[in-house]
Design an enzyme around this catalytic site. Structure first.
Site, PDB file in Angstrom:
ATOM      1  N   CYS A  15       0.857  -1.178   0.000  1.00 10.64           N
ATOM      2  CA  CYS A  15       0.000   0.000   0.000  1.00 10.64           C
ATOM      3  C   CYS A  15       0.901   1.238   0.000  1.00 10.64           C
ATOM      4  CB  CYS A  15      -0.918   0.120   1.210  1.00 10.64           C
ATOM      5  SG  CYS A  15      -1.997  -1.293   1.442  1.00 10.64           S
TER       6      CYS A  15
ATOM      7  N   GLU B  89      15.343 -17.433 -11.986  1.00 12.94           N
ATOM      8  CA  GLU B  89      14.996 -16.031 -12.192  1.00 12.94           C
ATOM      9  C   GLU B  89      14.227 -15.843 -13.518  1.00 12.94           C
ATOM     10  OE1 GLU B  89      14.622 -13.597 -10.520  1.00 12.94           O
ATOM     11  OE2 GLU B  89      14.695 -11.856 -11.831  1.00 12.94           O
TER      12      GLU B  89
ATOM     13  N   ARG C 197       3.127  -0.023  -5.366  1.00 11.91           N
ATOM     14  CA  ARG C 197       3.002  -0.614  -4.039  1.00 11.91           C
ATOM     15  C   ARG C 197       1.668  -1.333  -3.847  1.00 11.91           C
ATOM     16  NH1 ARG C 197       6.691   1.185  -0.495  1.00 11.91           N
ATOM     17  NH2 ARG C 197       5.367   0.564   1.235  1.00 11.91           N
TER      18      ARG C 197
ATOM     19  N   LYS D   6       4.975  -4.064  -5.639  1.00 13.89           N
ATOM     20  CA  LYS D   6       6.428  -3.914  -5.723  1.00 13.89           C
ATOM     21  C   LYS D   6       7.099  -4.215  -4.394  1.00 13.89           C
ATOM     22  CE  LYS D   6      10.299  -2.783  -7.651  1.00 13.89           C
ATOM     23  NZ  LYS D   6      10.886  -3.835  -8.502  1.00 13.89           N
TER      24      LYS D   6
ATOM     25  N   LYS E  72      10.397 -14.381 -13.806  1.00 10.45           N
ATOM     26  CA  LYS E  72      10.072 -13.209 -14.638  1.00 10.45           C
ATOM     27  C   LYS E  72       8.897 -13.536 -15.552  1.00 10.45           C
ATOM     28  CE  LYS E  72      11.496 -10.614 -13.052  1.00 10.45           C
ATOM     29  NZ  LYS E  72      12.380 -10.765 -11.946  1.00 10.45           N
TER      30      LYS E  72
ATOM     31  N   GLU F 241       5.440 -14.109 -13.575  1.00  8.47           N
ATOM     32  CA  GLU F 241       4.810 -12.993 -12.854  1.00  8.47           C
ATOM     33  C   GLU F 241       4.196 -11.940 -13.772  1.00  8.47           C
ATOM     34  OE1 GLU F 241       7.220 -10.530 -10.204  1.00  8.47           O
ATOM     35  OE2 GLU F 241       8.969 -10.851 -11.447  1.00  8.47           O
TER      36      GLU F 241
ATOM     37  N   TRP G 234      -3.095  -2.476  -1.541  1.00  6.80           N
ATOM     38  CA  TRP G 234      -2.877  -3.885  -1.887  1.00  6.80           C
ATOM     39  C   TRP G 234      -3.543  -4.663  -0.766  1.00  6.80           C
ATOM     40  CZ3 TRP G 234      -0.259  -8.194   0.142  1.00  6.80           C
ATOM     41  CH2 TRP G 234      -0.046  -9.245  -0.759  1.00  6.80           C
TER      42      TRP G 234
ATOM     43  N   HIS H 164      14.548 -37.316 -13.129  1.00  3.95           N
ATOM     44  CA  HIS H 164      14.023 -37.888 -11.886  1.00  3.95           C
ATOM     45  C   HIS H 164      12.544 -37.575 -11.707  1.00  3.95           C
ATOM     46  CE1 HIS H 164      18.018 -39.164 -10.823  1.00  3.95           C
ATOM     47  NE2 HIS H 164      18.469 -37.944 -11.095  1.00  3.95           N
TER      48      HIS H 164
ATOM     49  N   ASN I 261      -0.734   1.825   5.929  1.00  4.67           N
ATOM     50  CA  ASN I 261       0.022   0.781   5.249  1.00  4.67           C
ATOM     51  C   ASN I 261       0.532  -0.164   6.311  1.00  4.67           C
ATOM     52  OD1 ASN I 261       1.805  -0.724   3.670  1.00  4.67           O
ATOM     53  ND2 ASN I 261       3.443   0.784   3.910  1.00  4.67           N
ATOM     54  N   GLY I 262       0.222  -1.464   6.189  1.00  3.14           N
ATOM     55  CA  GLY I 262       0.689  -2.435   7.168  1.00  3.14           C
ATOM     56  C   GLY I 262      -0.466  -3.254   7.705  1.00  3.14           C
TER      57      GLY I 262
HETATM   58  O1  M6R Z   1      12.362  -5.493  -2.417  1.00  2.00           O
HETATM   59  P1  M6R Z   1      12.868  -6.889  -2.340  1.00  2.00           P
HETATM   60  O2  M6R Z   1      14.067  -7.114  -3.197  1.00  2.00           O
HETATM   61  O3  M6R Z   1      13.097  -7.363  -0.940  1.00  2.00           O
HETATM   62  O4  M6R Z   1      11.697  -7.773  -2.959  1.00  2.00           O
HETATM   63  C1  M6R Z   1      11.775  -9.166  -2.955  1.00  2.00           C
HETATM   64  C2  M6R Z   1      10.733  -9.767  -3.871  1.00  2.00           C
HETATM   65  O5  M6R Z   1       9.440  -9.444  -3.425  1.00  2.00           O
HETATM   66  C3  M6R Z   1      10.885  -9.310  -5.328  1.00  2.00           C
HETATM   67  O6  M6R Z   1      12.153  -9.598  -5.816  1.00  2.00           O
HETATM   68  C4  M6R Z   1       9.826 -10.000  -6.224  1.00  2.00           C
HETATM   69  O7  M6R Z   1      10.080 -11.367  -6.290  1.00  2.00           O
HETATM   70  C5  M6R Z   1       9.818  -9.376  -7.612  1.00  2.00           C
HETATM   71  N1  M6R Z   1       8.471  -9.147  -8.024  1.00  2.00           N
HETATM   72  C6  M6R Z   1      10.421 -10.231  -8.653  1.00  2.00           C
HETATM   73  O8  M6R Z   1      10.417  -9.663  -9.919  1.00  2.00           O
END
Ligand code: M6R
Length: 609
Positions: free
Chosen positions: A2, A482, A27, A604, A486, A489, A74, A505, A100-101
């Site tokens: 948020c 990774e 956020r 984010k 990508k 998501e 969020w 396996h 926020n929280g």
């Molecule tokens: O801000 P941070 O690097 O701690 O965030 C960690 C993950 O939430 C972040 O890398 C998330 O996996 C991304 N959406 C990946 O693209």
């Protein structure tokens, strides 16, 4: 997560708040809302969906007030809906808040407010209790009421409050969730993050835990838990607004992919002197301390965790010390083997990821030395660490992390080389060869980016497939995770990463003609083994897209397509290999018409468990 923004000044707060919220949409964007102090009392407007929905909702309305707060949500407690959106207003309409929280004891507080004060709650959120609580505690002094409210609340939060009875004033409070105050000319702000305010100012205060902020048009005062005024240095932010905007690219993600050469150069040059010695300015790890460690623990989430997987490989190889890598949300509940002989490395772009922060605290309580790799200056992870190794990626706005990952990798290499040198486990020759490889990566990434059109064409052809596997060996397996993250998501394609040797396996049972296998074959030492794995999946009719180093053309015999990256040593190849995978994810998602910078269900910065 948020995002919150507040403005107090002499203009219409509405415009500043809507603009600030747009910068904070990364956020969370389930809903958005605004509350203004007006001549007719506090007016609240809120709407499910993105900020554009809210803007449309209020477009024909004369909403005017010099003081206001806004929120982009969020959802955690209560589904995304108009009613559950922030701001929340108290039953007597005297108090509005944005939060926020999470208020962990909100059920108890709700019961108390209902039993003792007859308050009937309108929403399913935990946040509404803050408005109701402050309102029943307010006996004419908003500040005092906020102090009393937080003494009754448990959890992690940052919130902003306005009162109908105290015009031209915002009060905000921080506990374990990000909060800043911005110093304008004749106006002042609160916000969750710097990009919300960059258009208007570059002087900010970072608010610490258990601090209360009083903002009026001509004053920002910070007070501690005991109500004493705290003196805080002003942080001069040197990000330009342009840094935080799209710069002509269609999406932030594409812009950020293209910014990687610059970000890598920045991160490297800030740590190398003219003789190529790594200097850890601001990091006080001595040779004796480094020799005292018997273990390194790298803990992070998501992409940052994937950077940690590469970190394990390079630190073990170069510094000859055992490295464990863990997912922060698992680490914190496992009673891990950590003590004062452990170097704990937390990696986080935002520095606000709650799981990472909690893992860091757990490690600290067990006596570990905390070194964090963080992008956002002054963030919670940075502030709670013994030493901070900043990445110089600049603001990363797209939810899908790209330039933060490659700069985190640079930090992993620099830490490994630094430790290796101090522990005398690498020769000068090796040190210099890896450093010159690292310095050559920005130009090599530019070469890959120049060929983005080829990957775009591939994406146009493959975007409607439903199953994608990423395979690799050694460092390539770390990059496979990774690449897979990508793709899933932002394109919502079901993708899965696995160490290539594990295929037989079990997972190979899933191979069929429509399956895409992205095989990473950039490790010279494992190239022949990887070729065997590619042949295995090709024999099951899978469509194989391989990533290999220029010159290794043998791979064409067993692959359907090959993407070549420039020649490099095995150790640094993740910095190059990941780039075509980022581009592939981007172009597939674009072909599918997805909302690339703001993928569904994600935010984010994940500041809740
Ligand atoms: O801000 P941070 O690097 O701690 O965030 C960690 C993950 O939430 C972040 O890398 C998330 O996996 C991304 N959406 C990946 O693209």
């Amino acid at each position: 997560m948020c995002g919150i923004v507040g403005y107090v000044g002499s203009d219409n707060a509405r415009d500043y708040i809507i603009d600030g919220l747009k910068k904070l949409e990364y956020r969370g964007y389930d809903s958005a809302g605004i509350a203004l102090q007006t001549e007719d009392g506090i007016i609240v407007r809120k709407k499910k969906g993105k900020i554009a929905n809210l803007e449309q909702e209020i477009s024909g309305e004369k909403l005017y007030g010099n003081t206001g707060i806004g929120h982009t949500r969020w959802a955690t407690h209560g589904a995304p809906s108009d009613i559950n959106s922030h701001p929340h207003i108290s039953e007597d309409e005297s108090i509005a808040i944005v939060h926020n929280g999470i208020v962990e004891n909100y059920m108890d507080l709700k019961k108390w407010l209902n039993d003792e004060h007859g308050i009937v709650f309108k929403t399913e959120t935990d946040s509404e209790v803050i408005a109701q609580l402050i309102s029943v505690l307010n006996k004419g002094d908003l500040e005092e009421a906020v102090y009393q409210a937080v003494s009754m609340m448990r959890g992690a939060y940052a919130f902003g409050v306005i009162s109908k009875n105290e015009p031209n004033k915002i009060i905000a409070y921080r506990k374990d969730a990000p909060l800043i105050a911005g110093l304008g000319k004749g106006c002042n702000f609160i916000a969750s993050d710097i990009p919300a305010l960059l258009k208007y100012l570059n002087k900010i205060y970072l608010i610490e835990n258990d601090e209360l902020v009083i903002c009026t048009p001509d004053r920002v005062e910070i007070k501690n838990k005991e109500g004493q005024t705290v003196k805080r240095d002003i942080l001069q932010v040197n990000w330009s607004l342009e840094d935080a905007e799209k710069d002509g690219y269609e999406h932030f993600m594409l812009k950020e992919i293209h910014e990687q050469p610059k970000a890598i150069r920045e991160t490297l040059t800030r740590r190398l002197d003219e003789n190529d010695n790594i200097f850890l300015d601001g990091i006080s790890l001595t040779k004796e301390e480094l020799e005292n460690f018997n273990k390194v623990y790298i803990v992070a989430c998501g992409t940052a965790y994937h950077a940690g997987l590469v970190g394990k490989y390079v630190i073990e190889k170069m510094a000859r010390i055992p490295v464990e890598v863990d997912i922060a949300s698992e680490f914190r509940y496992r009673d891990p083997f950590v003590d004062d002989k452990t170097l704990f490395i937390a990696i986080s772009q935002s520095g606000e990821t709650l799981d990472t922060l909690a893992a860091l605290r757990e490690a600290k309580s067990k006596g570990a030395r905390i070194l964090s790799v963080v992008n956002v200056v002054g963030s919670s992870v940075a502030r709670e660490s013994d030493d901070v190794f900043y990445t110089w990626a600049g603001p990363e706005i797209a939810v899908a992390s790209t330039k933060a990952y490659t700069t985190q990798l640079i930090c992993m290499y620099l830490i490994a080389l630094y430790m290796g040198r101090l522990r005398e486990t690498i020769s000068d020759e090796y040190y210099n060869s890896i450093l010159s490889e690292l310095k050559a990566t920005p130009a090599k990434i530019e070469k890959i980016l120049d060929k983005a059109g080829e990957i775009e064409n591939l994406a146009k052809y493959l975007y409607n497939r439903t199953n994608v596997f990423f395979i690799g060996r050694g460092l390539d397996s770390a990059v496979a995770y990774e690449g897979s993250l990508k793709l899933k998501e932002i394109s919502y394609i079901n993708s899965f990463a696995i160490a290539a040797g594990e295929l037989k396996h079990g997972t190979i049972a899933l191979m069929e003609p429509e399956t895409i296998v992205i095989s990473l074959a950039t490790q010279d030492s494992l190239f022949e083994k990887m070729l065997s794995n590619i042949v295995e999946v090709k024999a099951r009719m899978a469509h194989v897209v391989s990533v290999a180093k220029e010159g290794n053309t043998k791979i064409e015999e067993s692959s359907t397509e090959v993407i070549y990256i420039p020649q490099c040593t095995d150790e640094v190849s993740p910095l190059l290999t990941v780039v075509p995978l980022q581009l592939f994810a981007y172009y597939v998602a674009r072909e599918k018409g997805e909302d690339i910078d703001k993928p569904r269900n994600l935010a984010k910065s994940v500041t809740v468990e």
